[in-house]
Design a protein around this motif. Structure first.
Motif, PDB file in Angstrom:
ATOM      1  N   LYS A 332      26.122 -34.608 -31.739  1.00 21.75           N
ATOM      2  CA  LYS A 332      25.628 -35.683 -32.622  1.00 21.75           C
ATOM      3  C   LYS A 332      24.422 -36.405 -32.006  1.00 21.75           C
ATOM      4  N   ALA A 333      24.433 -36.548 -30.678  1.00 18.68           N
ATOM      5  CA  ALA A 333      23.309 -37.234 -30.013  1.00 18.68           C
ATOM      6  C   ALA A 333      22.016 -36.467 -30.273  1.00 18.68           C
ATOM      7  N   VAL A 334      22.093 -35.145 -30.193  1.00 21.84           N
ATOM      8  CA  VAL A 334      20.892 -34.336 -30.457  1.00 21.84           C
ATOM      9  C   VAL A 334      20.469 -34.491 -31.921  1.00 21.84           C
ATOM     10  N   GLU A 335      21.453 -34.544 -32.809  1.00 23.75           N
ATOM     11  CA  GLU A 335      21.127 -34.710 -34.233  1.00 23.75           C
ATOM     12  C   GLU A 335      20.373 -36.035 -34.465  1.00 23.75           C
ATOM     13  N   LEU A 336      20.822 -37.096 -33.787  1.00 20.64           N
ATOM     14  CA  LEU A 336      20.144 -38.398 -33.953  1.00 20.64           C
ATOM     15  C   LEU A 336      18.712 -38.339 -33.430  1.00 20.64           C
ATOM     16  N   VAL A 337      18.519 -37.625 -32.318  1.00 17.73           N
ATOM     17  CA  VAL A 337      17.160 -37.485 -31.775  1.00 17.73           C
ATOM     18  C   VAL A 337      16.308 -36.716 -32.786  1.00 17.73           C
ATOM     19  N   GLU A 338      16.877 -35.640 -33.301  1.00 15.50           N
ATOM     20  CA  GLU A 338      16.147 -34.786 -34.237  1.00 15.50           C
ATOM     21  C   GLU A 338      15.734 -35.571 -35.491  1.00 15.50           C
ATOM     22  N   GLN A 339      16.628 -36.475 -35.916  1.00 18.05           N
ATOM     23  CA  GLN A 339      16.334 -37.277 -37.116  1.00 18.05           C
ATOM     24  C   GLN A 339      15.548 -38.537 -36.787  1.00 18.05           C
ATOM     25  N   GLU A 340      15.263 -38.696 -35.504  1.00 23.71           N
ATOM     26  CA  GLU A 340      14.518 -39.876 -35.025  1.00 23.71           C
ATOM     27  C   GLU A 340      15.206 -41.174 -35.418  1.00 23.71           C
TER      28      GLU A 340
END
Ligand code: F6P
Length: 393
Positions: A332-340
């Motif tokens: 999920k942390a990577v997803e948040l980064v990806e979605q900025e």
């Protein structure tokens, strides 16, 4: 026949990540650090984060060593590739190292024999930019997440991941490390039971948890304790001794008492260790078990022994639940980064992984409800919390 194209919604329903908002082939460099006291599952988060960043996006991950310290005077980093996270899932601790000392916004330094507090956060900002990071994932408890939020306000692209064995963070139903700590404490209670019974003793197990009683309550329930003392219910030592008397009278000539390090007596204070404050002003709890043991021996004559479980609760391999939670948090942390979606912390609510603003997640603690279902169930089966009750004269 042409095959049906999968929609974005369907892809996500199948667990596939969202497409990146940046142009295809755009490479990102994300930093990650672990701050505060360690907890089983930190390495599992790192593994999931690195794997997701590389497999799904082809990004680069830079590990910052020793928490925020690694971004200060002596920059300490290491590139984290697939090989570096191999075998990390069951491994306790953190390969990046951690510290619960040090706050770049309130850095203590000695000048002419005097200690002064200075803000050196600009140095961390400079190094963050120098490292070419597009985002920084901070895995930490309340203290580290507060610092992370201050950096977010200064312009860092921060994503938070909550960690603590104490389970005291408000915005998430669970933090990884807690279930493993409860398992460790439960194993200890099981072992204390047999020796307590053999010697007709009262056995006290002092567990961690800081100002909340989750570890004591859950391990006490799981281990079949007779008495559980938690910070949320100030204890009356007379009620504790009455319970021991009642057990002795009924033929159970031993008692198991689980006490949270933050438990305090009626009209009394928490017990702190000799060195009451850490170098950074955090109260260090400990010693309440011995205090209670002396009182029990004096008031009941029952031989009493104390075990302080200490940092065993922070070590070892994460439980299956914690491994899965850590993995989902890393993804999920990577997803948040990806979605900025910066300035947010991943969380676990109603069995789902979600996110909240870091500022809404820190600062207030999730404590045990003294009249909630868990305490209620424990009291229904006769577990004593040392609640003060007015007895008729
Ligand atoms: O917050 C986690 C925790 O393990 C607490 O339960 C305990 O009071 C504290 O950290 C101990 O910290 P230290 O690592 O400084 O001994």
């Amino acid at each position: 026949m042409p095959t049906k194209k999968t929609t974005k919604k369907e892809s996500r329903a199948k667990g596939k990540p969202r497409p990146t908002t940046k142009a295809a082939g755009d490479m990102r460099r994300i930093g990650v650090l672990t701050g505060g006291g360690d907890a089983p599952g930190l390495n599992a988060v790192l593994r999931a984060l690195v794997k997701t960043a590389i497999i799904q996006h082809g990004w680069e991950v830079i590990g910052i060593e020793e928490g925020f310290e690694g971004l200060l005077k002596k920059v300490r980093t290491r590139k984290l590739g697939m090989k570096d996270v191999r075998g990390l899932l069951p491994r306790g601790g953190t390969i990046l190292g951690s510290t619960n000392r040090g706050n770049p916004f309130e850095h203590k330094q000695n000048k002419h024999g005097k200690t002064e507090i200075v803000d050196i956060s600009d140095l961390a900002m400079k190094n963050y930019k120098k490292l070419g990071l597009d985002a920084l994932v901070v895995i930490g408890g309340d203290g580290s997440l507060k610092i992370a939020h201050q950096f977010f306000n200064k312009g860092m692209n921060i994503v938070g991941v909550p960690k603590t064995i104490d389970n005291d963070l408000m915005a998430t139903d669970a933090t990884f490390g807690f279930r493993t700590a409860v398992q460790t404490a439960t194993d200890a209670i099981d072992k204390l039971h047999t020796t307590a019974e053999s010697h007709h003793r009262a056995m006290i197990l002092e567990v961690m948890g800081r100002y909340v009683g989750w570890i004591a309550l859950e391990s006490g329930l799981a281990g079949g304790a007779d008495i559980i003392l938690i910070p949320e219910i100030p204890y009356d030592i007379k009620e504790v001794c009455d319970k021991i008397h009642r057990r002795n009278k009924s033929g159970s000539k031993f008692s198991i008492i689980v006490v949270s390090e933050g438990a305090k007596p009626l009209d009394g204070e928490v017990t702190v260790t000799e060195k009451a404050k850490t170098p950074h002003g955090i109260e260090r709890l400990g010693g309440v078990g011995n205090k209670i043991a002396a009182q029990i021996t004096e008031l009941t004559g029952v031989e009493t022994r104390v075990t302080v479980l200490g940092h065993l609760q922070r070590g070892g391999s994460p439980s299956p639940f914690d491994r899965i939670l850590s993995t989902r948090f890393g993804v999920k942390a990577v997803e948040l980064v990806e979605q900025e979606r910066f300035g947010r912390m991943v969380c676990y609510r109603d069995y789902r992984i979600d996110s909240v603003k870091i500022e809404d997640a820190v600062g207030s603690f999730k404590s045990v409800d003294p009249y909630g279902q868990l305490v209620g169930a424990a009291e229904s089966i006769g577990i004593e919390f040392g609640r003060h009750t007015e007895h008729e004269a």
